[in-house]
Design an enzyme around this catalytic site. Structure first.
Site, PDB file in Angstrom:
ATOM      1  N   ILE A  36       0.836  -1.224   0.057  1.00 24.71           N
ATOM      2  CA  ILE A  36      -0.167  -0.008   0.020  1.00 24.71           C
ATOM      3  C   ILE A  36       0.843   1.370  -0.037  1.00 24.71           C
ATOM      4  CG2 ILE A  36      -2.088  -1.248   1.116  1.00 24.71           C
ATOM      5  CD1 ILE A  36      -0.930  -0.016   3.944  1.00 24.71           C
ATOM      6  N   ALA A  37       2.230   1.210   0.242  1.00 23.60           N
ATOM      7  CA  ALA A  37       3.160   2.388   0.208  1.00 23.60           C
ATOM      8  C   ALA A  37       4.597   1.774   0.411  1.00 23.60           C
ATOM      9  CB  ALA A  37       2.571   3.482   1.646  1.00 23.60           C
ATOM     10  N   GLY A  66      11.037   0.918   4.670  1.00 29.59           N
ATOM     11  CA  GLY A  66      10.461  -0.412   4.057  1.00 29.59           C
ATOM     12  C   GLY A  66       9.211  -0.147   3.320  1.00 29.59           C
ATOM     13  N   ASP A  90      11.796  11.476  14.948  1.00 24.62           N
ATOM     14  CA  ASP A  90      11.528  11.967  13.517  1.00 24.62           C
ATOM     15  C   ASP A  90      10.137  12.488  13.504  1.00 24.62           C
ATOM     16  OD1 ASP A  90      11.982  12.380  10.929  1.00 24.62           O
ATOM     17  OD2 ASP A  90      11.441  10.434   9.975  1.00 24.62           O
TER      18      ASP A  90
END
Length: 739
Positions: free
Chosen positions: A146-147, A152, A279
């Protein structure tokens, strides 16, 4: 190439939809029309760099930000529609661990997703390792990718153990892009060790860690199994937000601050668990239904442990980490820096935040929002200070100040005041002379301000706090000897001595105790330095000290009140007005701010506004009557429609319940103004239709009323000479008669 739609950005979009300048994606880039925005946001690093050792919107809304802010409900999208039909990593993002771009198209030849790095020879693979129908670890049935992202591929899967024919449990599998990338391998191993233990309402839930053999090499590949989330990332919400005219615009500040409160809740949890997120950015925060979720935990590390690689994003990463030397380790302070940058990016057109302003903020001269919302600017300035030791000490501390800033932003709505965790209420109300009866002077008695201001609450972490808590009520005359008898001469005990000496009128002694307490840098030291300066008529020093406290505590009202008083004393009416207004509109418990704001408005000739402020003083407070008396006197000031203002003052006086002497004194003032109005011919036609304190607005009746007021005042005056003078006044103003 298409120009970036972000205001102020001169960049253009790459083939993968990211901007060459600001790094943000184009709205809707590389996404199905109805996809899993949660997982796509998780996988999208948007410029993440590695340093080696060195939605749908429903018609109903919810409330966030401690239930102060209305937010839309972001409905979850259909999970199946999120699966990519042709999953590929854009060539611009295909990089070896050494930093070299790999698999690039050249000389008309197509690019490729698997091979060897031409520089270091390391094998690479950017192809998905799982296909539709694969079952990972005998449990998770894959629907497809899906992405993709910096750490990863992400796959949608169905948990066959927990799903049934009536409802399916969807999960997300996050694996490695390249099993030869040591940094990515270590990140996944870290996630396996501790992320399953993370359990917080504002953080994506990690369910499991599964393994599946690589179809090419047969080597095991690890996958993190996490909850499936719908909704939209804050980056998506930001990129799609429009103003009332249909133009792209930053998010409303109240919403940004509400998001910030929940983000800080999540970080406080992680920090308490000994973890650092590393992040934070709008891409990694999801608005799910009515809740905010931190996603993409791939960069999370143990606090204090030097990792082999630190992941962050240019423009968000703290400056001490944005170096190749690797000397600094991610910390609570660096996490809070990313919060400040995230709030900044969402709240105003922050063009150049990855380049020109990579480690700084625009000035208030450059950014209008900072001129309008000074407390927000100071909050960001502290959160993103270049020196980590000057930032907020914890997520909880930053959250407390951010909440105070939110209350200020919501000052004209239904936000209610709450007691400060750092200051008492103001001990006395200062600057109420305009409401005193008899009026002493219209000016502020500055000698009283130092002892009227709020005082810092006891720092419970101080060694002497237990002794101070056991003191109980102490008579003022006994307070100093009692404090001196405490065996633990800690900083808090010294500061209590500073306060006691100031109350006793001995600023020199207070200054001596403060000097002994100045062993560490702390806002309390600056506070008492400012109070001592006020007590000794050193207003410039006071201003500098209170400015420093305001910088440290941008969400607190006490420093603003103190700075407003110092600014007024120093003749800076513009700053005093702005600060008094912010304090009063945020919390009507600070009555000194109401009187201060009314004074500033009156000096500017804005008498109607001054009266409105005084009218807002709650009737339940002891200063309500003085505020109404001050409002009456404000209505009698020149520059207004005289008949209307005089009759309004009279109506106000009739509503008040005061003792006979005060009632008579203020009646004299109102009727004196009415007589001047009549004698100047400004009473208007049919003046008998208008009445002042029950008397018709003509010379005869006004004189009659004024005579009566003087005689009433004489009756309650104890001083014989004063009584005689009042009777003489009554005789002089009474109506002329033939007798």
């Amino acid at each position: 190439m298409t120009a970036c739609v972000k205001p102020g950005c001169a960049g253009t979009y790459r083939s993968d939809g990211t901007c060459t300048d600001c790094g943000f994606r184009a709205p809707g880039a590389d996404r199905p029309a109805t996809g899993n925005r949660a997982t796509r946001a998780e996988a999208r690093p948007s410029g993440r760099t590695s340093r080696r050792s060195s939605a749908g919107r429903s018609t109903t809304g919810g409330r966030t930000g401690e239930r102060l802010v209305d937010v839309p409900v972001m409905a979850a999208s259909d999970p199946v529609s999120a699966v990519l039909a042709d999953p590929r990593v854009p060539f611009e993002r295909q990089k070896c661990a050494c930093g070299t771009r790999v698999g690039q198209p050249r000389d008309g030849e197509p690019g490729f997703s698997e091979g060897f790095c031409p520089d270091c020879g390391t094998p690479f693979s950017f192809s998905p390792k799982l296909s539709s129908g694969d079952v990972v670890q005998g449990r998770y049935q894959v629907l497809g990718p899906i992405a993709f992202g910096g750490l990863g591929w992400i796959y949608l899967a169905r948990d066959t153990n927990l799903g049934d024919t009536a409802a399916e449990r969807w999960v997300v599998l996050k694996g490695l892009i390249d099993t030869n990338d040591a940094d990515a391998i270590e990140s996944a191993q870290n996630e396996k060790r501790f992320l399953v233990q993370v359990d917080h309402a504002n953080i994506v839930k990690i369910h499991d860690f599964a393994q599946q053999p690589d179809p090419g090499t047969g080597l095991p590949v690890g996958y993190i199994v996490m909850e499936y989330l719908g909704g939209q990332s804050l980056q998506d919400i930001f990129m799609r937000h429009l103003d009332d005219d249909g133009r792209r615009a930053p998010l409303p500040l109240r919403l940004v601050l509400a998001y910030g409160l929940e983000i800080l809740d999540a970080l406080a949890y992680l920090h308490a668990a000994g973890l650092v997120y590393c992040d934070l950015k709008p891409d990694n925060v999801l608005h799910v239904v009515q809740r905010i979720k931190l996603i993409d935990l791939g960069a999370v590390i143990r606090a204090g442990a030097p990792p082999r690689a630190v992941y962050g994003t240019p423009g968000f990463q703290a400056p001490e980490l944005d170096h190749e030397d690797g000397a600094a380790i991610p910390s609570v302070a660096s996490d809070l820096y990313t919060v400040g940058r995230t709030l900044a990016v969402l709240s105003f057109p922050f063009a150049g935040f990855t380049r020109r302003y990579r480690h700084e903020l625009p000035s208030p001269d450059q950014e209008p929002l900072f001129r309008d919302e000074d407390s927000f600017y100071r909050l960001l300035r502290r959160a993103t200070h270049p020196d980590p030791t000057r930032r907020f000490s914890s997520a909880d501390e930053m959250r407390e100040q951010l909440y105070g800033v939110l209350r200020e932003v919501l000052s004209d709505t239904d936000a209610k005041g709450r007691p400060s965790t750092l200051f008492t209420a103001e001990r006395q109300t200062f600057g109420t002379a305009a409401g005193a009866v008899p009026v002493i002077d219209g000016a502020v008695d500055w000698a009283t301000v130092a002892n009227a201001l709020p005082t810092p609450l006891i720092d419970l972490s101080d060694p002497g706090a237990a002794f101070l808590a056991r003191l109980g009520p102490v008579e003022p005359a006994e307070l100093i000897p009692t404090l001196l008898a405490i065996p633990e001469r800690s900083r808090e005990v010294l500061l209590r001595l500073v306060d006691a000496e100031l109350t006793a009128g001995r600023p020199d002694a207070a200054r001596d105790y403060l000097a002994h307490a100045e062993t560490t840098v702390d806002w309390r030291i600056d506070w008492y330095r400012g109070v001592i300066a006020l007590a000794t008529n050193k207003v410039t020093t006071a201003r500098a000290a209170f400015e420093s406290v305001y910088d440290e505590l941008p969400g607190e009202l006490a420093p603003k009140l103190a700075l407003a008083a110092a600014a007024e004393w120093d003749g800076d009416d513009a700053l005093a007005l702005a600060l008094y207004e912010r304090v009063w509109h945020t919390d009507t418990g600070y009555v000194s701010a109401a009187f201060g704001l009314a004074r500033m408005l009156g000096r500017a000739g804005r008498w109607t506004e001054a009266v409105d402020v005084l009218d807002d003083v709650p009737a339940a407070l002891t200063q309500y009557v003085p505020a109404q008396v001050a409002a009456i006197r404000a209505r009698l000031e020149p520059g207004q429609h005289r008949r209307t203002s005089v009759t309004d003052a009279a109506v106000r006086l009739e509503r008040l319940r005061m003792d006979l002497e005060r009632q008579a004194r203020v009646s004299v003032e109102v009727l004196t103004a009415a007589l001047a109005l009549v004698l100047d011919g400004e009473a208007g036609q049919a003046s008998g239709d208008h009445r002042v304190l029950g008397y018709a607005l003509d010379e005869y009746h006004v004189r009659l009323g004024l005579e009566e007021a003087y005689r009433e005042l004489a009756k309650v005056t104890r001083d014989r000479d004063r009584r005689s003078a009042l009777v003489d006044h009554a005789n002089r103003v009474r109506p002329k008669t033939l007798v």
